[in-house]
Design a protein around this motif. Structure first.
Motif, PDB file in Angstrom:
ATOM      1  N   GLN A 108       0.574  -1.449  -0.006  1.00  0.00           N
ATOM      2  CA  GLN A 108      -0.254   0.279  -0.329  1.00  0.00           C
ATOM      3  C   GLN A 108       1.171   1.215  -0.297  1.00  0.00           C
ATOM      4  OE1 GLN A 108      -1.744   1.663   3.401  1.00  0.00           O
ATOM      5  NE2 GLN A 108      -3.080   2.051   2.802  1.00  0.00           N
ATOM      6  N   PHE A 148      -5.058   7.202  -3.930  1.00  0.00           N
ATOM      7  CA  PHE A 148      -5.557   6.869  -2.751  1.00  0.00           C
ATOM      8  C   PHE A 148      -7.938   6.686  -2.506  1.00  0.00           C
ATOM      9  CE2 PHE A 148      -2.494   9.355  -2.654  1.00  0.00           C
ATOM     10  CZ  PHE A 148      -1.326   8.015  -2.295  1.00  0.00           C
ATOM     11  N   CYS A 159      -8.491   1.322  -0.897  1.00  0.00           N
ATOM     12  CA  CYS A 159      -9.258   1.642   0.764  1.00  0.00           C
ATOM     13  C   CYS A 159      -9.963   0.168   0.827  1.00  0.00           C
ATOM     14  CB  CYS A 159     -11.118   2.657  -0.492  1.00  0.00           C
ATOM     15  SG  CYS A 159     -10.909   3.938  -0.500  1.00  0.00           S
ATOM     16  N   ARG A 188      -6.420  -0.060   3.289  1.00  0.00           N
ATOM     17  CA  ARG A 188      -6.431   0.346   4.275  1.00  0.00           C
ATOM     18  C   ARG A 188      -7.158   0.129   5.650  1.00  0.00           C
ATOM     19  NH1 ARG A 188      -6.722   4.948   1.622  1.00  0.00           N
ATOM     20  NH2 ARG A 188      -8.845   5.308   1.449  1.00  0.00           N
ATOM     21  N   ALA A 237      -2.607   3.294   8.451  1.00  0.00           N
ATOM     22  CA  ALA A 237      -2.968   2.467   7.041  1.00  0.00           C
ATOM     23  C   ALA A 237      -1.623   4.284   6.437  1.00  0.00           C
ATOM     24  CB  ALA A 237      -3.949   2.394   6.874  1.00  0.00           C
TER      25      ALA A 237
END
Length: 162
Positions: A136, A143, A149, A152, A162
């Motif tokens: 990530q 993002f 997503c 995160r 995250a």
């Protein structure tokens, strides 16, 4: 049901490819077909589709989607279940990460890392969260995409920043 209808549409579209020639994006679509088939309980057809896609990608010029095909095969194994499904899926997800890193394919690497983290959560292992955080962390944009997503959320749910 909606899944069966979608499965029929994909199968019909694939049948229209000229002479069965594996052209972009045929191989990748076969992987998606395999995932739909396994979710509809068509395990044998799913195995045939994903194995055909992987063979095609390994032999032809569509190696670009190999990381995703390995990941999809792992996901299919998890849906199908069985005594060795967790271990086999883990090996496929790790292979997906490795090939994605070799290709410098960040999105495929992220997806494989997400699959590994979910599998780890399911089996009580959190060792793959660091791999997910690294994958990530390589992104500098996008993002708000679904994969970033999801990554995160997985990291936050497991107490990682995250």
């Amino acid at each position: 049901n909606e899944m069966s209808t979608g499965l029929s549409v994909v199968q019909s579209a694939l049948a229209k490819f000229p002479g069965g020639k594996f052209t972009f994006p045929h191989t990748w679509v076969l992987g998606e077909l395999a995932l739909a088939q396994v979710k509809c309980g068509e395990f044998g057809a799913s195995r045939m589709a994903i194995d055909q896609a992987i063979k095609s990608a390994e032999m032809d010029e569509e190696g670009w989607c190999l990381p995703e095909l390995y990941r999809l095969k792992g996901e299919c194994l998890l849906v199908e279940g069985g005594p060795e499904s967790l271990a086999a899926a883990r090996r496929l997800f790790l292979r997906s990460v490795d090939v994605a890193q070799q290709q410098k394919a960040l999105s495929w690497e992220l997806r494989a890392a997400i699959s590994l983290a979910k599998l780890g959560k399911r089996s009580g292992e959190d060792g793959h969260l660091a791999r997910l955080a690294i994958a990530q962390g390589q992104f500098t944009e996008g993002f708000h995409t679904a994969d970033l997503c999801e990554a995160r959320e997985l990291l936050i749910d497991n107490g990682r920043s995250a």
